[in-house]
Design an enzyme around this catalytic site. Structure first.
Site, PDB file in Angstrom:
ATOM      1  N   LEU A  56       2.563 -27.571  18.170  1.00 21.52           N
ATOM      2  CA  LEU A  56       3.950 -27.918  17.860  1.00 21.52           C
ATOM      3  C   LEU A  56       4.771 -26.633  17.881  1.00 21.52           C
ATOM      4  O   LEU A  56       4.366 -25.622  17.300  1.00 21.52           O
ATOM      5  CB  LEU A  56       4.058 -28.561  16.474  1.00 21.52           C
ATOM      6  N   ASP A  57       5.937 -26.662  18.519  1.00 17.38           N
ATOM      7  CA  ASP A  57       6.826 -25.506  18.506  1.00 17.38           C
ATOM      8  C   ASP A  57       7.205 -25.148  17.072  1.00 17.38           C
ATOM      9  O   ASP A  57       7.265 -26.023  16.202  1.00 17.38           O
ATOM     10  CB  ASP A  57       8.103 -25.804  19.298  1.00 17.38           C
TER      11      ASP A  57
END
Length: 299
Positions: free
Chosen positions: A39-40
C-alpha cells in the site's frame, strides 16, 4: 516459539508497508515476516502481514482480488495522479460540473479487462529502475501499458469536485490511474485524494488490527489470539489428512499415496496429521494417484 500465520493490519496513512512489517518484526522478535500487496504511504486500510511458514503463501494472497474506497477530486491533475504530486493542469473556474450520469458513462470503459498505463510515479521497474526514481529526477519515461481486470466501480457519493467510488478489482490495478483516466475522459482532470483498501481476497478490514493495537498488544504469546492460521490462504483447497507412516514419507519429501484419484493435476491440498497439525501444501499427481509435497512445514 514457532510463529506462523497472517496478521491483518489496518495500515494508517503516512507510513510505508515496510514500516508495518518492521513493527510486527520488532513485537514478535523474529525476522521471518513479510507482507502481501504493498500500500502506498498515502493509502490506508488492509495490509496482510505474514509470519513464519505463511510467508511462503504470500503469492496466494497477492493474487487475490482487492476492494477499495477511493476519494477522487475532479478539476485538476497532478504528475503522480494523487494528492502528493505536482499540479500539472486545472480546469477553468467556470467549468460546468459533470453530471452523475456523465461520470457513470465515463467509468464504463474503465471496467472489465482493460489496458491500463500505471502512473509515472510508481514502483514498476523500467530499465532496471523504479519509475518513481526516474520521475523524481525529471526524466521522461514511456510507461508500458498492462492488462488488468476491474470487476466493478460504483459511485458512493458525488458533490463536485469530490467523488467517492467503491472499486473491486484484480491484481495490479492502479486506482490512481483510474482517477487520472476518468478526469481525462471528463475533460476536467482528476486525481486520487485518498484511498482506503477494505479487502484483499478473503482478508477484510473487519479483521484488521490498528498499528496502536499491535504496539500495545502484540507479543509472541498473543500471536495465536491475533493472527489467522496460514491455511486460510488455501481455504478453497481440499484437506488431506495423513496417518503416521504417510507423515514420515511427507517429511522425507516422498509422494503420499491416496486411495482415490485426485480431481486435477493442478489441484493443491492443505495437509494435516491426524492431530490436526498443519504440515504444508501438496500438489496432486493425478496420473499416479498420489500427492507430492510442495511446501513442507517443519514442527
Amino acid at each position: 516459539m514457532d510463529l506462523h500465520g497472517f496478521l491483518v493490519v489496518d495500515k494508517p496513512r503516512g507510513v510505508t508497508s515496510h514500516d508495518v512489517v518492521a513493527l510486527v518484526r520488532r513485537r514478535l522478535r523474529m525476522r521471518r515476516v513479510g507482507h502481501a500487496g504493498t500500500l502506498d504511504p498515502a493509502a490506508s486500510g488492509v495490509l496482510v502481514v505474514a509470519a513464519g511458514a505463511a510467508t511462503r503463501l504470500i503469492d496466494r494472497v497477492q493474487d487475490g482480488d482487492k476492494q477499495y474506497v477511493a476519494h477522487i477530486v475532479l478539476g485538476a491533475e497532478t504528475d503522480s495522479a494523487d494528492a502528493e504530486g505536482r499540479l500539472i493542469s486545472a480546469a477553468p473556474a467556470d467549468v460546468a460540473a459533470p453530471s452523475l450520469a456523465t461520470i457513470e458513462q465515463a467509468l464504463t470503459p474503465l471496467i472489465g479487462t482493460i489496458s491500463q498505463i500505471p502512473p509515472a510515479h510508481s514502483a514498476i521497474k523500467v530499465g532496471g529502475q523504479a519509475l518513481y526514481h526516474r520521475a523524481r529526477r525529471g526524466e521522461q519515461v514511456e510507461v508500458p501499458a498492462r492488462t488488468v481486470t476491474v470487476h466493478s466501480i460504483r459511485v458512493l457519493a458525488y458533490d463536485y469536485p469530490d467523488l467517492l467510488l467503491a472499486i473491486d478489482c484484480g491484481k495490479g490495478v492502479y486506482v490512481r490511474s483510474i482517477a487520472r483516466d476518468l478526469g481525462r475522459a471528463l475533460g476536467t482532470g482528476a486525481y486520487l485524494h485518498a484511498l482506503l483498501r477494505t479487502a484483499v481476497g478473503q482478508f477484510t478490514l473487519g479483521q484488521a488490527w490498528t498499528a496502536a493495537e499491535i504496539e500495545e498488544l502484540l507479543e509472541p504469546h498473543t500471536w495465536p489470539l491475533m493472527a489467522l492460521h496460514p491455511d486460510v490462504a488455501l481455504s478453497h483447497a481440499p484437506a488431506l489428512i495423513l496417518d503416521r507412516d504417510a507423515v514420515t514419507a511427507w517429511y522425507h519429501g516422498r509422494p503420499v499415496p491416496t486411495g482415490r484419484r485426485p480431481p486435477d493435476a493442478a489441484v493443491e491440498a492443505r495437509v494435516y496429521d491426524q492431530d490436526g497439525s498443519w504440515l504444508g501444501v501438496a500438489t496432486a499427481d493425478a496420473e499416479r494417484r498420489r500427492w507430492r509435497p510442495r511446501q513442507v512445514v517443519a514442527h
